[in-house]
Write an enzyme that holds these catalytic residues in place. Structure first.
Site, mmCIF file in Angstrom:
data_model
loop_
_atom_site.group_PDB
_atom_site.id
_atom_site.type_symbol
_atom_site.label_atom_id
_atom_site.label_comp_id
_atom_site.label_asym_id
_atom_site.label_seq_id
_atom_site.Cartn_x
_atom_site.Cartn_y
_atom_site.Cartn_z
ATOM 1 N N ARG A 186 5.754 6.901 13.262
ATOM 2 C CA ARG A 186 6.190 6.018 11.960
ATOM 3 C C ARG A 186 7.560 6.664 11.336
ATOM 4 O O ARG A 186 8.523 5.756 10.888
ATOM 5 C CB ARG A 186 5.017 6.097 10.955
ATOM 6 C CG ARG A 186 5.443 5.297 9.772
ATOM 7 C CD ARG A 186 4.474 4.939 8.704
ATOM 8 N NE ARG A 186 5.031 4.786 7.327
ATOM 9 C CZ ARG A 186 4.162 4.196 6.201
ATOM 10 N NH1 ARG A 186 2.650 4.431 6.677
ATOM 11 N NH2 ARG A 186 4.689 3.922 5.313
ATOM 12 N N GLU B 66 2.371 -4.232 -8.771
ATOM 13 C CA GLU B 66 1.942 -3.358 -7.521
ATOM 14 C C GLU B 66 2.599 -2.166 -7.651
ATOM 15 O O GLU B 66 3.618 -1.824 -7.996
ATOM 16 C CB GLU B 66 2.664 -3.754 -6.199
ATOM 17 C CG GLU B 66 2.264 -3.248 -4.908
ATOM 18 C CD GLU B 66 2.305 -4.132 -3.984
ATOM 19 O OE1 GLU B 66 2.381 -5.333 -3.756
ATOM 20 O OE2 GLU B 66 2.314 -3.264 -2.611
ATOM 21 N N ARG B 67 1.478 -0.970 -7.572
ATOM 22 C CA ARG B 67 1.718 0.197 -7.993
ATOM 23 C C ARG B 67 2.261 0.681 -9.467
ATOM 24 O O ARG B 67 3.106 1.335 -9.582
ATOM 25 C CB ARG B 67 2.737 0.799 -6.775
ATOM 26 C CG ARG B 67 2.444 0.681 -5.534
ATOM 27 C CD ARG B 67 1.200 0.903 -5.028
ATOM 28 N NE ARG B 67 0.613 0.716 -3.544
ATOM 29 C CZ ARG B 67 -0.557 0.614 -3.020
ATOM 30 N NH1 ARG B 67 -1.585 0.841 -3.723
ATOM 31 N NH2 ARG B 67 -0.656 0.341 -1.724
ATOM 32 N N GLU C 166 3.018 19.218 -5.874
ATOM 33 C CA GLU C 166 3.113 19.689 -4.587
ATOM 34 C C GLU C 166 2.165 20.658 -4.295
ATOM 35 O O GLU C 166 1.534 20.646 -2.948
ATOM 36 C CB GLU C 166 4.514 20.047 -4.188
ATOM 37 C CG GLU C 166 4.739 20.499 -2.839
ATOM 38 C CD GLU C 166 6.335 20.848 -2.409
ATOM 39 O OE1 GLU C 166 6.860 21.219 -3.227
ATOM 40 O OE2 GLU C 166 6.659 20.878 -1.335
ATOM 41 N N LYS D 175 12.428 -7.520 1.798
ATOM 42 C CA LYS D 175 11.527 -6.773 2.715
ATOM 43 C C LYS D 175 11.059 -7.666 3.815
ATOM 44 O O LYS D 175 10.365 -8.699 3.669
ATOM 45 C CB LYS D 175 10.421 -6.424 1.801
ATOM 46 C CG LYS D 175 9.192 -5.838 2.634
ATOM 47 C CD LYS D 175 7.927 -5.189 1.651
ATOM 48 C CE LYS D 175 6.849 -4.550 2.215
ATOM 49 N NZ LYS D 175 5.787 -3.745 1.626
ATOM 50 N N GLU E 30 3.697 6.475 -7.588
ATOM 51 C CA GLU E 30 2.516 5.875 -6.750
ATOM 52 C C GLU E 30 1.703 7.322 -5.966
ATOM 53 O O GLU E 30 0.598 7.396 -6.067
ATOM 54 C CB GLU E 30 2.918 4.846 -5.680
ATOM 55 C CG GLU E 30 2.008 4.777 -4.791
ATOM 56 C CD GLU E 30 2.549 3.798 -3.449
ATOM 57 O OE1 GLU E 30 3.733 3.292 -3.759
ATOM 58 O OE2 GLU E 30 1.655 3.274 -2.532
ATOM 59 N N GLU F 273 5.054 -4.513 6.608
ATOM 60 C CA GLU F 273 3.664 -4.700 5.979
ATOM 61 C C GLU F 273 3.420 -6.274 5.815
ATOM 62 O O GLU F 273 2.754 -6.683 4.885
ATOM 63 C CB GLU F 273 3.745 -3.990 4.948
ATOM 64 C CG GLU F 273 3.908 -2.479 4.952
ATOM 65 C CD GLU F 273 4.059 -1.719 3.895
ATOM 66 O OE1 GLU F 273 4.210 -2.153 2.464
ATOM 67 O OE2 GLU F 273 3.599 -0.531 3.793
ATOM 68 N N ASP G 223 7.187 7.600 3.473
ATOM 69 C CA ASP G 223 7.000 6.818 2.363
ATOM 70 C C ASP G 223 6.600 7.530 0.809
ATOM 71 O O ASP G 223 5.690 7.623 0.503
ATOM 72 C CB ASP G 223 5.670 5.878 2.617
ATOM 73 C CG ASP G 223 5.558 4.751 1.618
ATOM 74 O OD1 ASP G 223 6.426 4.434 1.150
ATOM 75 O OD2 ASP G 223 4.191 3.983 2.069
ATOM 76 N N TRP H 111 -2.055 3.256 9.775
ATOM 77 C CA TRP H 111 -0.867 3.372 9.085
ATOM 78 C C TRP H 111 -0.064 4.372 9.825
ATOM 79 O O TRP H 111 1.116 4.588 8.853
ATOM 80 C CB TRP H 111 -1.313 3.615 7.641
ATOM 81 C CG TRP H 111 -2.159 2.763 6.549
ATOM 82 C CD1 TRP H 111 -3.524 2.267 6.600
ATOM 83 C CD2 TRP H 111 -1.566 1.272 6.172
ATOM 84 N NE1 TRP H 111 -3.674 1.152 6.047
ATOM 85 C CE2 TRP H 111 -2.378 0.649 5.815
ATOM 86 C CE3 TRP H 111 -0.075 0.844 6.244
ATOM 87 C CZ2 TRP H 111 -2.259 -0.715 5.324
ATOM 88 C CZ3 TRP H 111 0.064 -0.504 5.719
ATOM 89 C CH2 TRP H 111 -0.985 -1.365 4.983
ATOM 90 N N LYS I 99 14.463 4.161 2.046
ATOM 91 C CA LYS I 99 13.685 4.989 1.240
ATOM 92 C C LYS I 99 14.245 6.419 1.666
ATOM 93 O O LYS I 99 14.765 6.893 2.739
ATOM 94 C CB LYS I 99 12.325 4.949 1.655
ATOM 95 C CG LYS I 99 11.490 3.415 1.235
ATOM 96 C CD LYS I 99 9.938 3.753 1.331
ATOM 97 C CE LYS I 99 9.509 2.438 0.945
ATOM 98 N NZ LYS I 99 8.028 2.344 0.716
ATOM 99 N N GLU J 119 16.811 4.762 -1.721
ATOM 100 C CA GLU J 119 15.682 4.271 -2.694
ATOM 101 C C GLU J 119 14.703 5.348 -2.921
ATOM 102 O O GLU J 119 14.035 6.007 -2.251
ATOM 103 C CB GLU J 119 14.934 2.937 -1.960
ATOM 104 C CG GLU J 119 13.835 2.466 -2.632
ATOM 105 C CD GLU J 119 13.154 1.190 -1.956
ATOM 106 O OE1 GLU J 119 13.740 0.405 -1.219
ATOM 107 O OE2 GLU J 119 11.967 1.138 -2.198
#
Ligand code: GCW
Length: 715
Positions: free
Chosen positions: A366, A190-191, A546, A312, A423, A316, A395, A577, A390, A417
């Protein structure tokens, strides 16, 4: 020296390996199999041409000796394990290993050498023509060995006063988001942007243990000491790694142990139901507790140095304690209780938010979620729970403020993290050296300048009583011959380990280390040009990225269809999201103030709660994260928001074009396979950056109607 899988000839760094043509290299990778990354044999030249004595017992000391022996066999030196040998240039010794050569014994007795060196620390010195590494525990010798390798010839020059080295952070971990089964949407990793997994293939263990060992060796050389071997999204097959497929995990642990790396496992909170057949996974249920205790005991019977679990939960779609009306402390403590008798830890992720939000609802934010869920639980977690946070509140965006959770839980062990896998930072098709970003985060002082930093929190030196939870990063490695898809992305992996060991290191100095090891003098036609070019291409590449992507900290604007690669300004705007920019014809940004917005700024202690709340004081680079402003708003830089958007997007593309030009000059100077792979990626980076520039500029020009003061072409 353990060779990466398939490597039979010399390591593949350097112009000596000229067999593949540029075109071959782009498709097949480096000559001879797997790229040596930052441990080519040439990096061991200075050490391997010396007389080296290794003293002490234990698995890791054997590893040190093997490394030394192989380096000496290659470079003409001599490796010994008994002190009888007369002349010696380098000694790597445990302090209690019995008689040491006289100069070493003198340093060992000296004032500066007193006190414990810890489980991973070492003392490095050079006196009377002898370089020495002394440690109290075998891991210290291993890290000391790689320090000597990093120093190269300088390790054997002049005198060096005895200096202690020890990691600032004791848990330095990589999380692999590798799936055992190929996931229908997310694939094998994943990713993952570097091919398949080095651990798993199409439902089975890959069993390429040479490659796993080579990986462990690279990680030890940069200071990583733990990895979790499967994705935090735990699907049906992966769940079974805990029970009937534990043997696969044990094999990995055996391969990584010689490099001081403990294996951890991502587990599903629903394991008692899906594996144990129980009717519930309620953390307060006695049968559930007994199930975890028994399962964990079996893990330790098989893997005595098993690190622990990564979870986790309620995130999600993953199961968690909320199903049973329990909170995350109940959930984490359940697993911690099972691990405690064996010294294991549970890394419990704080990445909990509503992923089914209604975009019409402006009150749900969020960014607030992790704090709202976790801060009230401070003080309720067992000592062997690490809450893994994180670095930013959303995210892994290229620019986010530091998560306020890191300042809100002084009685809890917290890990920070990062995402080494790119990603949201160019997916290993773009050059994006992330150490400057991580370094900024680690140096951030959540309680105000001069106070404890994020690195202190991770190290257990924050204002509260909690021990440190360490640093964790999502790995960027796969079965790609260059390990990381983009050869220059190797530097991110290296830098993560080095910053976890010493968060105060300067990212440029870390890059120098990486350059010296990966492109050792003697393997390149022009070491000065190589160094200059790599710095010019990489030092500022995070800020360049950026510049041409989402502006001023607003985040996302990435393509949902392409799994977060490339621009799509409104791609997430009307989604569930929680990642919105709220651009209209007047302005853009998310109002997270207490005065008129979601109140997120109030989650920070002073001074940041005030700084971020203030339109005047909020740092430019985070302005749109915290405020919704008109396009004509004047930034601290003196530019308006809209002009800043245009300027940075034109500049970002310009910089990528220059990076590409510079890189071309390395043709014929470095390994052609590396050159070809990076060239191909830079072409794609330029294409993609142009797309970003044109979509972002056009979008905001059309929304605002404000022309570029410099009259450049906007579509
Ligand atoms: O950034 C998101 C990723 C998911 C990931 C999730 C997480 C493993 O898009 O792929 O899931 O974060 O961190 O759990």
């Amino acid at each position: 020296m353990i060779r990466p899988h398939g490597t039979t000839g010399p390591a593949t760094t350097g112009p000596a390996n000229t067999s593949p043509t540029a075109t071959d290299a782009a498709t097949t990778g480096p000559a001879g199999g797997v790229h040596a990354a930052w441990l080519p044999p040439e990096a061991f030249g200075p050490l391997g041409s010396r007389r080296v004595l290794v003293r002490g017992d234990g698995g890791l000391v054997d590893t040190v000796f093997d490394e030394v022996e192989q380096a000496c066999a290659r470079h003409g030196g001599r490796a010994a394990r008994s002190a009888g040998d007369p002349g010696v240039d380098l000694v790597l010794a445990l302090r209690d290993a019995g008689p040491l050569p006289a100069p070493v014994a003198r340093v060992a007795r000296s004032a500066g050498a007193g006190g414990s060196l810890g489980a991973e620390g070492y003392l490095l010195a050079r006196a009377e023509g002898v370089t020495m590494v002394l440690a109290d525990a075998p891991a210290g010798l291993l890290y000391g060995l790689f320090h000597v390798v990093r120093l190269g010839a300088a390790a054997f020059d002049g005198d060096r006063p005895a200096r202690r080295h020890a990691p600032a952070v004791s848990l330095r971990m990589l999380d692999h988001w590798d799936n055992v089964d190929v996931h229908p949407v997310m694939g094998q990793v994943e990713r993952g942007y570097a091919g398949g997994s080095i651990f798993w293939h199409a439902g089975a263990a890959r069993r390429d243990l040479d490659r796993v060992r080579a990986y462990g060796r690279l990680l030890a050389a940069c200071g990583v000491n733990a990895i979790s071997v499967n994705n935090v999204n735990v699907h049906a097959t992966e769940a079974r790694l805990l029970t009937d497929r534990l043997g696969d995990v044990a094999e990995l642990a055996d391969a990584l142990r010689p490099y001081g790396i403990r294996v951890h496992l991502s587990v599903t909170f629903a394991a008692p139901v899906v594996l144990g057949g129980l009717p519930t996974a309620d953390p307060l249920d006695a049968t559930v507790r007994a199930w975890w205790a028994a399962a964990t005991r079996q893990v330790y019977e098989r893997i005595p140095d098993f690190g622990g679990y990564v979870v986790k939960a309620d995130s999600e779609g993953q199961p968690g304690p909320f199903t049973y009306g329990r909170d995350h402390a109940d959930g984490a403590n359940l697993l911690a209780e099972a691990l405690a008798p064996f010294g294991g830890v549970v890394h419990w992720r704080a990445f909990v938010y509503n992923h089914r939000q209604d975009w019409r609802d402006r009150s749900t934010d969020r960014a607030r979620a992790a704090y709202d869920h976790f801060a009230p639980l401070d003080g309720r977690f067992r000592d062997n729970v690490v809450v893994q946070v994180k670095f930013g509140p959303i995210d892994f965006q290229p620019r986010e403020p530091v998560s306020p959770v890191l300042a809100a839980m002084p009685a809890t062990r917290l890990a920070v993290e990062f995402q080494v896998t790119q990603e949201y930072t160019g997916q290993q098709r773009h050059v994006c050296y992330l150490a400057p970003c991580w370094s900024e985060v680690l140096a951030f002082a959540p309680w105000g300048p001069g106070g404890p930093t994020v690195a202190d929190v991770a190290a257990g030196a924050g204002p509260g009583p909690a021990a440190g939870g360490g640093l964790v990063a999502v790995a960027n490695v796969g079965d790609d011959p260059f390990w990381t898809g983009h050869p220059l992305a190797q530097a991110n992996l290296y830098a993560f380990g080095r910053l976890a060991w010493d968060p105060r290191l300067d990212p440029r100095a870390v890059l120098d280390e990486w350059i010296d090891l990966t492109f050792p003098a003697g393997t390149t036609g022009d070491p000065t040009l190589v160094r200059r070019t790599l710095h010019a291409v990489m030092d500022d590449s995070w800020r360049t990225y950026e510049r041409y992507t989402a502006p001023l900290g607003v985040g996302f604007m990435v393509s949902p269809a392409n799994h977060h690669y490339g621009p799509d300004v409104d791609g997430y705007e009307y989604s569930r999201w929680g990642t919105y920019h709220f651009a209209d014809r007047e302005g853009v940004g998310v109002d997270r103030t207490r005065a008129t917005g979601t109140g997120f700024t109030g989650q920070y202690p002073k001074p940041w709660s005030r700084v971020y709340e203030s339109l005047r004081d909020c740092p430019d680079e985070l302005l749109l994260f915290f405020h919704h402003v008109p396009y004509g708003h004047v930034l601290q830089s003196g530019s308006t928001v809209i002009q800043h958007i245009y300027d940075t997007h034109f500049a970002g593309v310009q910089q990528v074009a220059e990076m590409r030009q510079r890189w071309r000059r390395l043709a014929g100077v470095i390994d052609p396979a590396v050159h070809a792979r990076v060239t191909e990626r830079l072409d794609e980076q330029l294409r993609c950056a142009i797309e970003w520039r044109d979509q972002i500029n056009t979008y905001f020009f059309r929304k605002s109607g404000v022309p570029d003061v410099r009259g450049r072409r906007i579509h």
